[in-house]
Design a protein around this motif. Structure first.
Motif, PDB file in Angstrom:
ATOM      1  N   ALA A  21       0.482  -1.704   0.263  1.00  0.00           N
ATOM      2  CA  ALA A  21       0.102   0.088   0.377  1.00  0.00           C
ATOM      3  C   ALA A  21       0.867   1.483  -0.015  1.00  0.00           C
ATOM      4  O   ALA A  21       0.421   2.534   0.037  1.00  0.00           O
ATOM      5  CB  ALA A  21      -1.377   0.157   1.266  1.00  0.00           C
ATOM      6  N   GLY A  22       2.190   1.248   0.148  1.00  0.00           N
ATOM      7  CA  GLY A  22       3.187   2.255   0.229  1.00  0.00           C
ATOM      8  C   GLY A  22       3.050   3.126   1.341  1.00  0.00           C
ATOM      9  O   GLY A  22       3.874   3.997   1.309  1.00  0.00           O
ATOM     10  N   VAL A  23       2.740   1.860   2.546  1.00  0.00           N
ATOM     11  CA  VAL A  23       2.744   2.789   3.458  1.00  0.00           C
ATOM     12  C   VAL A  23       4.470   2.754   4.709  1.00  0.00           C
ATOM     13  O   VAL A  23       4.366   3.407   5.352  1.00  0.00           O
ATOM     14  CB  VAL A  23       1.917   1.964   4.819  1.00  0.00           C
ATOM     15  N   LEU A  24       4.691   2.048   4.017  1.00  0.00           N
ATOM     16  CA  LEU A  24       6.481   1.239   4.602  1.00  0.00           C
ATOM     17  C   LEU A  24       7.079   1.039   3.128  1.00  0.00           C
ATOM     18  O   LEU A  24       7.065   0.223   2.663  1.00  0.00           O
ATOM     19  CB  LEU A  24       6.480   0.083   5.063  1.00  0.00           C
ATOM     20  N   ASP A  25       8.070   1.515   3.318  1.00  0.00           N
ATOM     21  CA  ASP A  25       9.083   0.880   1.886  1.00  0.00           C
ATOM     22  C   ASP A  25      10.017  -0.341   1.788  1.00  0.00           C
ATOM     23  O   ASP A  25      10.712  -0.453   3.144  1.00  0.00           O
ATOM     24  CB  ASP A  25      10.356   2.686   1.943  1.00  0.00           C
ATOM     25  N   PRO A  26      10.179  -0.895   1.004  1.00  0.00           N
ATOM     26  CA  PRO A  26      10.935  -2.370   0.995  1.00  0.00           C
ATOM     27  C   PRO A  26      12.190  -2.336   1.740  1.00  0.00           C
ATOM     28  O   PRO A  26      12.647  -2.359   1.991  1.00  0.00           O
ATOM     29  CB  PRO A  26      10.181  -3.173  -0.054  1.00  0.00           C
ATOM     30  N   THR A  59      10.396  -9.031  11.695  1.00  0.00           N
ATOM     31  CA  THR A  59       9.677  -8.138  10.961  1.00  0.00           C
ATOM     32  C   THR A  59      10.658  -9.215   9.139  1.00  0.00           C
ATOM     33  O   THR A  59      12.002  -9.565   9.548  1.00  0.00           O
ATOM     34  CB  THR A  59       9.338  -7.013  10.370  1.00  0.00           C
ATOM     35  N   LEU A  60      10.229  -9.083   8.089  1.00  0.00           N
ATOM     36  CA  LEU A  60      11.072 -10.183   7.043  1.00  0.00           C
ATOM     37  C   LEU A  60      12.603  -9.244   6.667  1.00  0.00           C
ATOM     38  O   LEU A  60      13.146  -9.031   6.043  1.00  0.00           O
ATOM     39  CB  LEU A  60      10.190 -10.047   5.767  1.00  0.00           C
ATOM     40  N   ALA A  61      12.184  -7.466   7.045  1.00  0.00           N
ATOM     41  CA  ALA A  61      12.865  -6.963   6.373  1.00  0.00           C
ATOM     42  C   ALA A  61      14.243  -6.831   7.514  1.00  0.00           C
ATOM     43  O   ALA A  61      15.288  -6.727   7.043  1.00  0.00           O
ATOM     44  CB  ALA A  61      12.585  -5.136   6.501  1.00  0.00           C
ATOM     45  N   GLN A  62      14.235  -7.614   8.827  1.00  0.00           N
ATOM     46  CA  GLN A  62      14.649  -7.840   9.631  1.00  0.00           C
ATOM     47  C   GLN A  62      15.710  -8.819   9.509  1.00  0.00           C
ATOM     48  O   GLN A  62      16.761  -8.401   9.624  1.00  0.00           O
ATOM     49  CB  GLN A  62      14.228  -7.287  11.191  1.00  0.00           C
ATOM     50  N   HIS A  63      14.917  -9.594   8.793  1.00  0.00           N
ATOM     51  CA  HIS A  63      15.529 -11.263   9.063  1.00  0.00           C
ATOM     52  C   HIS A  63      16.876 -10.461   7.591  1.00  0.00           C
ATOM     53  O   HIS A  63      17.908 -11.496   7.764  1.00  0.00           O
ATOM     54  CB  HIS A  63      14.708 -12.276   8.513  1.00  0.00           C
ATOM     55  N   LEU A  64      16.031 -10.340   6.669  1.00  0.00           N
ATOM     56  CA  LEU A  64      16.891 -10.046   5.107  1.00  0.00           C
ATOM     57  C   LEU A  64      18.402  -9.378   5.602  1.00  0.00           C
ATOM     58  O   LEU A  64      19.567  -9.486   4.628  1.00  0.00           O
ATOM     59  CB  LEU A  64      16.053  -9.435   4.265  1.00  0.00           C
TER      60      LEU A  64
END
Length: 655
Positions: A456-461, A479-484
């Motif tokens: 939805a564009g609320v968070l930047d990947p 979060t997935l971003a933390q994991h990556l």
């Protein structure tokens, strides 16, 4: 205290005021009470009283008293807030005093006599039997009760009188056998009129009554059997029921009463289904034997389940001896008496965690785990630290959102709103995340939310901060971003920042630096001081300032603040006794001029006059821990110890 206390007269003629009540015993405290005076329908005076604060020192109590009185003068009853309603609900007090008497007055030592407790009021005298037997035995009961009234006050005297009588006082029917159980509930049976239409005119009923700490009564009753008249002899099971009451077997009493009632079609619950008159749990600290077969200190939760008293415990620590345990017990008992259940049990929780008896990272934040026990009326440290997550769907102004809330503490939260094309999309996504949580997969639920927020564009990947939430305690998921990224971002220290989240179309979130308060909250505190050999020198009066907490002159008492709220201290004067420090503190407040000369500024001048270094210090490590646990004792060299001399100027002139 002033000679003419500030009063407020309400529309109904009731008069409200605040009073300072001095300690009634050596170990008691100064109380600040709200008092409502009124008259009954007969014109007799009566009053209601509510204690709103207790203090160890007269100075603190007087400060609170003046704050309440000033608020009452300026804003009327609005200044008392919710305490007005609580005060009006208090039981009425009239002038009643208690005396004991022995009948007959001329009975000899071996003659049979009875002891009575008399409640003497303005218009009547009520009596309650305490004991019966030989004159000498009865006299010993009277002496014990009289001593309790004289040495420990009314409540202690009545408590001992109830214990000696083995029954409730002043409310018994003649001839009724009563039993008072371990929780203070009185049990008895009586033949009473039956109000049910088309029924027998009388019935045998089971009664229970409990006097609460505030003097109010809780009671209930249940039908046992119908009766044709008011003759107790018509109630065939009564003698057997009273026999078990005399033995104190309440469970058997209730079981027989239930069986009889069932045979007559009366509604009497099973004994285990009878509600406790006072379901609130109580807490205390006691000794036990730990899992390593060592003496232990336990925090005990106890409550009534019907007529049965039940317990749950938490081990705080194990010791080499009970004498060693007594030190920690004293600290916790003091905290319980001074600051209440939550404060004391929060200390016990932290100690239990530190000593390995309670998991500090537990998913169940409670410290007592009996599922059928009444809820605890306090918040644990783990509950404050442990964030909770709620996912729902909302619609406003024709737009639809997934609404995600992270909450912690008493009322702190952070919100994330994610736009969705339709109401059905928002509902479906919220239901799926909720189902994940219900199945124990919090991480799966939050990663689903993370993906939707990115779509939805609320968070930047590719955001620099890979977390989903930036406020409060660390999240219970990755979060997935933390994991990556293979990393997690630490929160700023709470003493450096407060947090605010502003949502716009891009849901931007920013940290806001914490600013010092314009007029910071301060208080004075007296700490014990020893010399390097451990011998007492006296007490040091300190100015304690909370630089990030704004002083609200309209607020009564200590403002709300975090348990780890940073503060700084200034040692300003030395005293031989705490009473001398309290007296000085009262004089100190008299020199303050709000807006011109505030407490911290005057404290610095006092320190200079007393020849002490004007050094603001913060506590760390063991000193901070001891201060939080109310056990900090300072060490000073005797050559640097100069007790305050109120006549120093005069002595200098004489010299």
């Amino acid at each position: 205290m002033t000679d003419r206390p500030i009063q407020h007269t309400d529309e109904d003629g009731s008069i409200y005021a605040a009073e300072l009540v001095p300690p009634e015993a050596d170990d008691a405290k100064y109380r600040v009470d709200l008092v409502r005076a009124s008259t009954d329908d007969d014109g007799a005076d009566r009053q209601q009283r509510l204690t709103v604060a207790q203090y160890d020192s007269l100075m603190e109590a007087e400060e609170h008293l003046h704050e309440v009185a000033d608020g009452l003068a300026q804003n009327g009853l609005a200044a008392l807030g919710d305490d007005v309603g609580r005060l009006r609900e208090q039981p009425f007090e009239r002038d009643v005093f208690h005396v004991t008497a022995v009948y007959p007055p001329d009975a000899g030592g071996n003659d049979r006599a009875t002891a009575q407790l008399l409640a003497v009021g303005e218009s009547d005298i009520t009596t309650a039997p305490l004991a019966a037997g030989e004159r000498d035995d009865v006299e010993s009961v009277v002496n014990r009760v009289d001593a309790a009234f004289a040495e420990a006050g009314r409540d202690a005297g009545l408590a001992l009188a109830r214990q000696e009588a083995g029954t409730a006082l002043f409310d018994r029917d003649d001839g009724a056998v009563r039993h008072v159980d371990g929780g203070g509930t009185a049990h008895w049976f009586a033949v009473v009129p039956n109000d049910e239409p088309e029924a027998d005119p009388y019935e045998l009923r089971y009664f229970r009554s409990l006097e609460m700490d505030d003097g109010t009564q809780r009671a209930d009753s249940y039908p046992v059997m119908p009766l044709p008249d008011d003759d107790p002899a018509s109630a065939w099971p009564l003698r057997g029921l009273e026999m078990y009451l005399e033995k104190g077997d309440v469970y058997m009493v209730q079981q027989i009463a239930h069986d009889v009632a069932d045979a007559y079609g009366a509604d009497f619950p099973e004994p285990h289904d009878l509600p406790a008159l006072d379901p609130r749990p109580e807490y205390y600290f006691g000794y036990g034997v730990g899992e390593n077969n060592q003496p232990s200190l336990e925090v005990v939760k106890t409550w009534m389940d019907g007529a049965e008293r039940r317990f749950d415990t938490l081990t705080i620590n194990e010791y080499d001896s009970y004498e060693d345990a007594a030190v920690d017990e004293y600290i916790l008992d003091t905290a319980l008496a001074t600051d209440g259940v939550e404060y004391a049990l929060n200390i016990a929780e932290r100690w239990s965690e530190a000593n390995g008896y309670l998991d500090p990272q537990r998913d169940d934040p409670r410290i007592f785990f009996e599922d059928d026990a009444p809820d605890d009326p306090f918040t644990t440290h783990r509950e404050r630290e442990m964030p909770q997550y709620q996912v729902g769907a909302i619609s406003a102004n024709g737009e639809h959102f997934i609404d995600v809330i992270k909450s912690w503490g008493d009322d702190e939260y952070e919100r994330l709103t994610i736009p969705q094309p339709t109401w059905e999309d928002a509902q479906l996504a919220a239901e799926m995340a909720f189902t994940d949580q219900q199945n124990g997969d919090l991480q799966g639920a939050m990663r689903r939310i993370e993906s939707l927020a990115e779509d939805a564009g609320v968070l930047d990947p590719q955001r620099d901060d890979p977390r989903l939430f930036r406020q409060g305690p660390p999240d219970r998921f990755e979060t997935l971003a933390q994991h990556l990224a293979g990393e997690s971002v630490s929160l700023p220290e709470p003493e450096d920042y407060i947090y605010r989240v502003e949502f716009d179309d891009s849901a931007n979130m920013d940290f806001v630096p914490r600013e010092a308060a314009e007029n910071p909250y301060w208080r004075m505190e007296t700490l014990p001081v020893n010399d390097p050999d451990g011998e007492s020198l006296g007490h040091a009066l300190h100015m304690v300032v909370y630089p990030h907490v704004e002083h609200d002159p309209e607020r009564v008492g200590t403002p709300a603040m975090a348990a780890d709220e940073p503060f700084r201290m200034l040692e300003m004067a030395h005293f031989e006794t705490t009473s001398a420090a309290d007296k000085f503190g009262k004089e100190f407040n008299g020199y303050l001029m709000p807006g011109v000369l505030e407490g911290p500024e005057l404290a610095q001048e006092v320190a200079r006059l007393e020849g002490l270094p004007v050094e603001w210090k913060t506590l760390e490590g063991d000193d901070l821990t001891a201060y939080q646990n109310l056990t900090l004792t300072l060490t000073r060299n005797p050559v640097d110890w100069h007790p305050y001399n109120p006549n120093a100027e005069r002595d200098a002139r004489i010299e």
